[in-house]
Design a protein around this motif. Sequence first.
Motif, PDB file in Angstrom:
ATOM      1  N   GLN A  41       0.839  -1.176   0.000  1.00 13.09           N
ATOM      2  CA  GLN A  41       0.000   0.000   0.000  1.00 13.09           C
ATOM      3  C   GLN A  41       0.884   1.240   0.000  1.00 13.09           C
ATOM      4  O   GLN A  41       1.651   1.468   0.933  1.00 13.09           O
TER       5      GLN A  41
ATOM      6  N   GLU B 238      -5.010   2.328  -2.675  1.00 14.72           N
ATOM      7  CA  GLU B 238      -5.575   1.166  -2.013  1.00 14.72           C
ATOM      8  C   GLU B 238      -4.546   0.053  -1.922  1.00 14.72           C
ATOM      9  O   GLU B 238      -3.556   0.033  -2.656  1.00 14.72           O
ATOM     10  N   ARG B 239      -4.800  -0.852  -1.012  1.00 14.19           N
ATOM     11  CA  ARG B 239      -3.932  -2.004  -0.849  1.00 14.19           C
ATOM     12  C   ARG B 239      -3.955  -2.849  -2.120  1.00 14.19           C
ATOM     13  O   ARG B 239      -5.012  -3.167  -2.657  1.00 14.19           O
TER      14      ARG B 239
ATOM     15  N   ASP C 259      -4.519 -16.775   4.357  1.00 13.33           N
ATOM     16  CA  ASP C 259      -5.859 -17.161   3.926  1.00 13.33           C
ATOM     17  C   ASP C 259      -6.025 -18.653   4.173  1.00 13.33           C
ATOM     18  O   ASP C 259      -5.437 -19.471   3.460  1.00 13.33           O
TER      19      ASP C 259
ATOM     20  N   ARG D  71      -8.162 -10.040  -3.615  1.00 10.42           N
ATOM     21  CA  ARG D  71      -8.976  -9.209  -2.728  1.00 10.42           C
ATOM     22  C   ARG D  71      -8.438  -9.277  -1.304  1.00 10.42           C
ATOM     23  O   ARG D  71      -8.375 -10.348  -0.711  1.00 10.42           O
ATOM     24  N   PRO D  72      -8.076  -8.132  -0.731  1.00  8.00           N
ATOM     25  CA  PRO D  72      -7.554  -8.165   0.637  1.00  8.00           C
ATOM     26  C   PRO D  72      -8.526  -8.702   1.667  1.00  8.00           C
ATOM     27  O   PRO D  72      -8.091  -9.313   2.654  1.00  8.00           O
ATOM     28  N   ASP D  73      -9.830  -8.512   1.446  1.00  8.85           N
ATOM     29  CA  ASP D  73     -10.799  -8.859   2.474  1.00  8.85           C
ATOM     30  C   ASP D  73     -10.990 -10.356   2.664  1.00  8.85           C
ATOM     31  O   ASP D  73     -11.675 -10.763   3.603  1.00  8.85           O
ATOM     32  N   VAL D  74     -10.432 -11.197   1.800  1.00  8.97           N
ATOM     33  CA  VAL D  74     -10.553 -12.642   1.995  1.00  8.97           C
ATOM     34  C   VAL D  74      -9.426 -13.200   2.861  1.00  8.97           C
ATOM     35  O   VAL D  74      -9.487 -14.364   3.268  1.00  8.97           O
ATOM     36  N   TYR D  75      -8.437 -12.407   3.142  1.00  5.44           N
ATOM     37  CA  TYR D  75      -7.328 -12.847   3.977  1.00  5.44           C
ATOM     38  C   TYR D  75      -7.644 -12.556   5.443  1.00  5.44           C
ATOM     39  O   TYR D  75      -8.025 -11.437   5.791  1.00  5.44           O
ATOM     40  N   GLU D  76      -7.479 -13.552   6.268  1.00  3.66           N
ATOM     41  CA  GLU D  76      -7.935 -13.489   7.644  1.00  3.66           C
ATOM     42  C   GLU D  76      -6.929 -12.877   8.605  1.00  3.66           C
ATOM     43  O   GLU D  76      -7.312 -12.310   9.632  1.00  3.66           O
TER      44      GLU D  76
ATOM     45  N   TRP E 166      -3.188 -10.632   9.161  1.00  7.80           N
ATOM     46  CA  TRP E 166      -2.304  -9.639   8.571  1.00  7.80           C
ATOM     47  C   TRP E 166      -1.168  -9.280   9.508  1.00  7.80           C
ATOM     48  O   TRP E 166      -1.354  -9.195  10.724  1.00  7.80           O
TER      49      TRP E 166
END
Length: 125
Positions: free
Chosen positions: A39, A44-45, A99, A108-113, A115
């Motif tokens: 980022q 955006e990331r 993930d 998509r960053p939002d599928v990775y649980e 960080w």
Amino acid sequence: QVQLAESGGGLVQAGGSLRLSCAASGRTFSYYAMGWFRQAPGKEREFVGGISRSGDTTYYADSVKGRFTISRDNAKGTVYLQMNSLKPEDTAVYHCAGDRYGSGRNIRPDVYEHWGQGTQVTVSS
């Protein structure tokens, strides 16, 4: 639950190389496909690349293909991002992410649980 911590960032001249590491806690690391994201300020990331649970398969964004290499050592609980031929546009905070349910190809960053906190990479011209 796996916890991630990146290291290895720093300042490098254009054309140089840098190796990032992502160290995972716990003993479930091999259950996770891993991704690298970056980022830059005001952006955006962005997906950089990913690697499957076994390390047999890797995926790369077009912007880094041929320059960056992802690898993992499940025994050490570590994922690596080898960055060669660095460009100023590679400047960003780099994050690793896990993930549990994917293959490392999801952009998509939002599928990775999970960080990490990120490590700064700055490429000077």
